[in-house]
Design an enzyme around this catalytic site. Structure first.
Site, PDB file in Angstrom:
ATOM      1  N   TYR A   1     -41.844-152.763 -45.465  1.00 20.02           N
ATOM      2  CA  TYR A   1     -42.476-154.061 -45.243  1.00 20.02           C
ATOM      3  C   TYR A   1     -41.472-155.213 -45.243  1.00 20.02           C
ATOM      4  O   TYR A   1     -41.715-156.241 -44.621  1.00 20.02           O
ATOM      5  CB  TYR A   1     -43.536-154.336 -46.317  1.00 20.02           C
ATOM      6  CG  TYR A   1     -44.876-153.707 -46.034  1.00 20.02           C
ATOM      7  CD1 TYR A   1     -45.006-152.332 -45.960  1.00 20.02           C
ATOM      8  CD2 TYR A   1     -46.013-154.489 -45.855  1.00 20.02           C
ATOM      9  CE1 TYR A   1     -46.230-151.746 -45.716  1.00 20.02           C
ATOM     10  CE2 TYR A   1     -47.247-153.917 -45.610  1.00 20.02           C
ATOM     11  CZ  TYR A   1     -47.348-152.542 -45.545  1.00 20.02           C
ATOM     12  OH  TYR A   1     -48.568-151.976 -45.299  1.00 20.02           O
TER      13      TYR A   1
ATOM     14  N   LYS B   1     -41.134-138.622 -50.392  1.00 17.80           N
ATOM     15  CA  LYS B   1     -40.868-137.711 -49.269  1.00 17.80           C
ATOM     16  C   LYS B   1     -39.433-137.238 -49.426  1.00 17.80           C
ATOM     17  O   LYS B   1     -38.570-137.479 -48.583  1.00 17.80           O
ATOM     18  CB  LYS B   1     -41.114-138.463 -47.947  1.00 17.80           C
ATOM     19  CG  LYS B   1     -41.021-137.616 -46.690  1.00 17.80           C
ATOM     20  CD  LYS B   1     -42.176-136.648 -46.516  1.00 17.80           C
ATOM     21  CE  LYS B   1     -41.959-135.766 -45.306  1.00 17.80           C
ATOM     22  NZ  LYS B   1     -42.932-134.650 -45.222  1.00 17.80           N
TER      23      LYS B   1
ATOM     24  N   ASP C   1     -47.234-136.124 -47.829  1.00 17.55           N
ATOM     25  CA  ASP C   1     -48.158-135.425 -46.923  1.00 17.55           C
ATOM     26  C   ASP C   1     -49.076-134.497 -47.722  1.00 17.55           C
ATOM     27  O   ASP C   1     -50.280-134.419 -47.489  1.00 17.55           O
ATOM     28  CB  ASP C   1     -47.404-134.660 -45.817  1.00 17.55           C
ATOM     29  CG  ASP C   1     -46.235-133.816 -46.317  1.00 17.55           C
ATOM     30  OD1 ASP C   1     -45.885-133.929 -47.516  1.00 17.55           O
ATOM     31  OD2 ASP C   1     -45.676-133.043 -45.523  1.00 17.55           O
TER      32      ASP C   1
ATOM     33  N   ASP D   1     -49.971-147.982 -49.226  1.00 20.11           N
ATOM     34  CA  ASP D   1     -50.916-148.632 -48.307  1.00 20.11           C
ATOM     35  C   ASP D   1     -51.847-147.569 -47.727  1.00 20.11           C
ATOM     36  O   ASP D   1     -53.070-147.717 -47.713  1.00 20.11           O
ATOM     37  CB  ASP D   1     -50.128-149.335 -47.194  1.00 20.11           C
ATOM     38  CG  ASP D   1     -51.039-149.999 -46.173  1.00 20.11           C
ATOM     39  OD1 ASP D   1     -52.026-150.629 -46.588  1.00 20.11           O
ATOM     40  OD2 ASP D   1     -50.776-149.863 -44.955  1.00 20.11           O
TER      41      ASP D   1
ATOM     42  N   ASP E   1     -56.069-146.538 -48.904  1.00 18.90           N
ATOM     43  CA  ASP E   1     -57.217-146.546 -47.988  1.00 18.90           C
ATOM     44  C   ASP E   1     -57.930-145.198 -48.049  1.00 18.90           C
ATOM     45  O   ASP E   1     -59.158-145.119 -48.036  1.00 18.90           O
ATOM     46  CB  ASP E   1     -56.777-146.806 -46.538  1.00 18.90           C
ATOM     47  CG  ASP E   1     -56.873-148.276 -46.150  1.00 18.90           C
ATOM     48  OD1 ASP E   1     -56.747-149.133 -47.049  1.00 18.90           O
ATOM     49  OD2 ASP E   1     -57.071-148.567 -44.948  1.00 18.90           O
TER      50      ASP E   1
HETATM   51  C1  IPM Z   1     -53.386-153.998 -47.662  1.00 17.18           C
HETATM   52  C2  IPM Z   1     -53.390-154.439 -46.230  1.00 17.18           C
HETATM   53  C3  IPM Z   1     -52.125-155.256 -45.979  1.00 17.18           C
HETATM   54  C4  IPM Z   1     -50.950-154.330 -46.175  1.00 17.18           C
HETATM   55  C5  IPM Z   1     -52.058-155.965 -44.612  1.00 17.18           C
HETATM   56  C6  IPM Z   1     -53.236-156.858 -44.384  1.00 17.18           C
HETATM   57  C7  IPM Z   1     -50.768-156.715 -44.445  1.00 17.18           C
HETATM   58  O1  IPM Z   1     -53.490-153.352 -45.380  1.00 17.18           O
HETATM   59  O2  IPM Z   1     -53.340-154.872 -48.550  1.00 17.18           O
HETATM   60  O3  IPM Z   1     -53.444-152.801 -47.908  1.00 17.18           O
HETATM   61  O4  IPM Z   1     -50.577-153.574 -45.280  1.00 17.18           O
HETATM   62  O5  IPM Z   1     -50.386-154.364 -47.261  1.00 17.18           O
HETATM   63 MG    MG Z   2     -53.827-151.507 -46.376  1.00 13.97          MG
END
Ligand code: IPM
Ligand code: MG
Length: 361
Positions: free
Chosen positions: A142, A193, A225, A249, A253
């Site tokens: 990032y 990894k 993975d 990240d 999710d």
């Molecule tokens: C998160 C989001 C952010 C990230 C985006 C909106 C920049 O996906 O907070 O997980 O990738 O960190």
């Molecule tokens: Mg995210």
């Protein structure tokens, strides 16, 4: 009476709708607990671009620095997809993380018993899931340099991002991982990894060193993975996971699905002098402005704010208990409702939680 200054940055899309409910919840805590709250808003994301031309409005950073905590909504949306990369809505959030040194992102994923069937995964798999993803937030791909796109005369191009970590950056997030694991069930999984990346070799080396200071915490290492697979195969085997920015990240999710819906997942970003609290879900442009978004992730983020930034643990407990009660009572926003079941909107869910919270005092 203490007066807590809270910077409120709703951002875009459903960020606006859910943050309003989290603010109402904090006001209710204020009344119940005799705490003063002062809220001041600032623009971030697309909303800031539209009003000021930049993804973080002038003064927003200073407002955050001068507050006890930050309540954040979400940023981004198709409207700003054509905006140049360095001024995209997301840059506002990334700048806050970096400037405020919020290197540790805590994302708890818990499968509430009454929502087991909201997850697309089998009951036998998700039931009992209660884990914490700790994501490094200010390093890796990032922010690594060099970064950029080189355009060639022949029309071709080459783009580059850099995954870089210093041992110091790894050490501090590893310590956070062990500290958090110590307060949970004392099991920490470090995800990397190592079979491909030299960054992961350093990561594993430093995490292993730090582990010597935490003999009471059981540490294991997992390749990313393999972790992605194990998370949906046997999520209950995990307790605390610590990993670098991009892996975190993606895995967080994935973990959201274990909790039934992204609409249920709060987060805390810590490390610097002021913490930032945000629901893990994004701006959800498809449902924005319709008043149907689930405010629970934002409300549970407010609970984390009470706990981590204001040391008001018992009040955080009350907020969490109120959410649980309302869910037990059967109220469901669309994202967690069974097919064809009755649903409530954002505001109504907020009302129910506020009323239940009042009863907790
Ligand atoms: C998160 C989001 C952010 C990230 C985006 C909106 C920049 O996906 O907070 O997980 O990738 O960190
Ligand atoms: Mg995210």
């Amino acid at each position: 009476m203490t007066t807590w200054k809270i910077a409120v940055l709703p951002g875009d899309g459903i960020g606006q709708e859910v943050t309003a409910e989290a603010v109402r919840v904090l006001k209710t805590v204020g009344k119940g607990a005799g705490q003063g709250f002062e809220f001041e808003q600032a623009l971030v994301g697309g909303a800031a671009i539209d009003a000021t031309g930049a993804p973080l409005a002038p003064g927003a950073l200073d407002l955050c620095r001068g507050s006890h905590a930050i309540l954040f909504g979400a940023v981004g949306g198709p409207r700003w997809d054509a905006v140049p990369h360095e001024t995209r809505p997301e840059r506002g959030l990334l700048a806050l993380r970096k400037e405020l040194d919020l290197y540790a992102n805590l994302r708890p994923a818990k499968c509430f018993p009454m929502l087991v069937d909201a997850s697309p995964l089998k009951r036998s798999v998700v039931e009992g899931t209660d884990l914490m993803v700790i994501r490094e937030l200010t390093g890796g791909l990032y922010f690594g340099e060099p970064r950029g796109v080189e355009r060639f005369a022949d029309g071709g191009a080459r783009a580059i991002n850099t995954m870089a970590y210093t041992s110091r950056e790894i050490e501090r997030i590893a310590r956070m991982g062990f500290e958090v694991a110590r307060k949970r069930t004392k099991r920490l999984t470090s995800v990397d990894k190592v079979n491909v990346l030299v960054v992961s070799q350093l990561w594993r080396e430093v995490v292993t060193q730090v582990a010597r200071d935490y003999p009471d915490v059981a540490l294991d290492h997992l390749l990313v993975d393999n972790c992605a697979m194990a998370l949906i195969q046997r999520p209950t085997q995990f307790d605390t996971i610590v990993t670098e920015n991009t892996f975190g990240d993606i895995l967080s999710d994935e973990a959201a699905i274990l909790a039934g819906s992204m609409g249920m997942l709060p987060s805390a970003s810590l490390g610097g002098s002021v913490g930032l609290y945000e629901p893990v879900h994004g701006t959800a442009p498809d449902i924005a402005g319709r008043g149907i978004a689930n405010p629970i992730a934002a409300i549970l983020s407010a609970a984390m704010l009470l706990r981590y930034s204001l040391s008001l643990g018992p009040d955080a407990d009350r907020v969490e208990a109120a959410v649980l009660r309302v869910l037990e009572g059967g109220a469901r926003t669309a994202d967690i409702a069974p097919a064809g079941g009755r649903t409530v909107g954002t505001r109504e869910m907020g009302d129910l939680i506020v009323r239940e919270l009042e009863r907790q005092y």
